[in-house]
Structures are given as C-alpha cells and as structure tokens.
Design an enzyme around this catalytic site. Structure first.
Site, PDB file in Angstrom:
ATOM      1  CG  ASP A  81      -9.135   9.629  19.034  1.00  0.00           C
ATOM      2  OD1 ASP A  81      -9.882  10.682  19.761  1.00  0.00           O
ATOM      3  OD2 ASP A  81      -9.811   9.117  18.562  1.00  0.00           O
ATOM      4  CB  SER A 115     -13.714   3.940  14.811  1.00  0.00           C
ATOM      5  OG  SER A 115     -15.162   4.987  14.655  1.00  0.00           O
ATOM      6  CG  HIS A 141     -11.382   8.586  15.432  1.00  0.00           C
ATOM      7  ND1 HIS A 141     -11.599   7.951  16.582  1.00  0.00           N
ATOM      8  CD2 HIS A 141     -12.012   8.165  14.334  1.00  0.00           C
ATOM      9  CE1 HIS A 141     -12.017   7.315  16.631  1.00  0.00           C
ATOM     10  NE2 HIS A 141     -13.451   6.969  15.336  1.00  0.00           N
TER      11      HIS A 141
END
Length: 271
Positions: free
Chosen positions: A222, A171, A249
């Site tokens: 995700d 991320s 995610h």
C-alpha cells in the site's frame, strides 16, 4: 527497534443481540489411505507455494472455532446501526474489540475472515458494525459531519454497552474513528488504525494529546494511503508499527493469519 515475525515487520515506538447467525459445524471422515494421500498433496502444494508467487491467502477458511455463534441486531433509536457480535467462549478479557470496515466491505467481512470467531475463542467479546449506508445500516444525515460521525459511533458503543473498547479502523472508517479518537480517546482501551482516511484533518499537537495504546498496521504494497496516514499517526505518543509483507491496502484480507497473530499479540499485552 525493528524485527520480523511470521512474515510481518514491526517497529516499536442497551441493545442486545437479536438474531442468531450460526453456529456452523464442519465434520470430516477419511480413511488412513486418504489421509496419507492428502498429506502428500498438501506437502506438494506447500513446496509449490514456497517456490512460486501466489494469490492472497484464502479468506474463507476460518481461523477460529467454527462452532462460535455469531449474533446480530440493530441498535435502538434514530440512525440504528446493524452489528454482529460474539461473546467470549472462555474466561473473558476485560477489553472488547470493535471492528469497523472499509468502503468495499461491511461487518460480514469480519465473520467471513474468521476474526469474530477467533476473538471469541480467545476470550474476547467482539462487535463488528455496519457503518451508515453500508451492509444492513441505512444512510444517516448525522454522518455528514465530523461531529455527527463521532457522536454516532459513541452512541453505538453506549447502546451496545461496550465499556473498554479496542477500536479497529481500516481505511474509510477513519472518517468515524479519528473524530471519535480526538474527542473521546479516554473511552478507548486501544486503537488499531489500518491505513485509515482523514488523518490529514488533524494536527501533530492533536495526535500528541492522545495517550491511547495504538497499533499502526498496514500492508507493504500500500504505497499511497498507508504512507500518508503513517506520517500523521506516528505522532501518537504510545504506538507501535507493523507492516505486513506482500499485502496491499486491505492487508487483513491478503494476509489474514499474519493479521490475526499481530492483532492478538497487541490485545493480549494490553494492561
């Protein structure tokens, strides 16, 4: 080529530690009758788990050796970076694993998951960093530019004497990992992006120039950042793709055992 493994879908395409944080020893003692009752309870729980949808896997249960000592410290100089480190319990592998983190997490996440302990048990040195402004690392003006973030990460690896890094980047940490990858991919032995940010900042030609072995990892649920990053990351010439089923995610939190299996398989097959 597409296949399935343990609920995962895959496609093939210096500063030294300062503070000991452990170890922790867990001991249990039960009679035979208690063991039998526990076994029956676990069987019933397993049947319920298979038959019904449930929450993400528990992340507090360590998959590695709970006796592993996790060390911690700060890198020297300006913009010091806090880190947690484990050394290999057994014969050391050549590569060293560097774990970054997303917006809601820090280096402690990898200790709570048992990732640090597991890597140590499997013979890997592993270092988890707190990015500037997260965990125990103070904010840094250097992190305000792409070049500054790449330089900051490069300096942290040098200070920690990491020679053959495999960089794990979930991320938000893509803001650091991708600039470093573009400038210093020759310093990396492997790259594991997990739906990272900033992929849109680079061209197809820039990705093509990176020869680092790469494991692209993301959660099936995700639907935004994973798909956006995958479109660009597919241009890396030496990559494989793994999709963790029923994971969002932060797929390493939702499916930690599957994540660990896939990560270890990638690490174990690096030259």
């Amino acid at each position: 080529m597409v296949g399935a493994l343990c609920g995962c879908w895959f496609r093939l395409g210096g500063a030294r530690p300062l503070i000991p944080l452990g170890p922790t020893v867990v001991q249990t003692s039960m009679s035979r009758s208690q063991v039998a009752l526990l076994g029956l309870s676990l069987l019933l729980m397993l049947l319920l788990y298979v038959g019904l949808p449930g929450p993400p896997e528990q992340t507090s249960c360590l998959w590695g050796d709970p006796n592993v000592t996790v060390l911690a410290g700060l890198t020297p100089g300006n913009s010091p970076i806090f880190y947690r480190e484990v050394l290999p319990l057994n014969q050391a592998h050549r590569v060293e694993v560097v774990l970054l983190h997303g917006k809601a997490f820090n280096s402690h996440t990898w200790e709570q998951l048992g990732t640090l302990q597991l890597l140590s048990q499997r013979g890997y040195r592993a270092v988890a960093l707190d990015l500037p402004g997260f965990g125990n690392s103070a904010p840094s003006k250097e992190a305000s530019t792409e070049a500054g973030r790449a330089a900051l990460l490069e300096r942290a690896l040098r200070d920690l004497e990491v020679q053959n890094a495999v960089l794990v980047s979930p991320s938000l940490s893509g803001h650091y990992a991708l600039p470093f990858l573009m400038r210093g991919h020759h310093q990396l032995h492997g790259f594991v992006p997990i739906a990272p940010t900033s992929t849109q900042n680079y061209t197809q030609e820039q990705f093509w120039a990176v020869k680092t072995p790469t494991l692209i990892l993301y959660g099936e649920l995700d639907h935004i950042l994973a798909r956006e990053s995958l479109r660009q990351l597919r241009h890396l010439p030496n990559h494989s793709v793994v999709k963790l089923r029923n994971a969002g995610h932060a797929c390493y939190l939702h499916k930690p055992q599957d994540f660990h299996l896939v990560l270890l398989a990638f690490l174990d097959h690096l030259p």
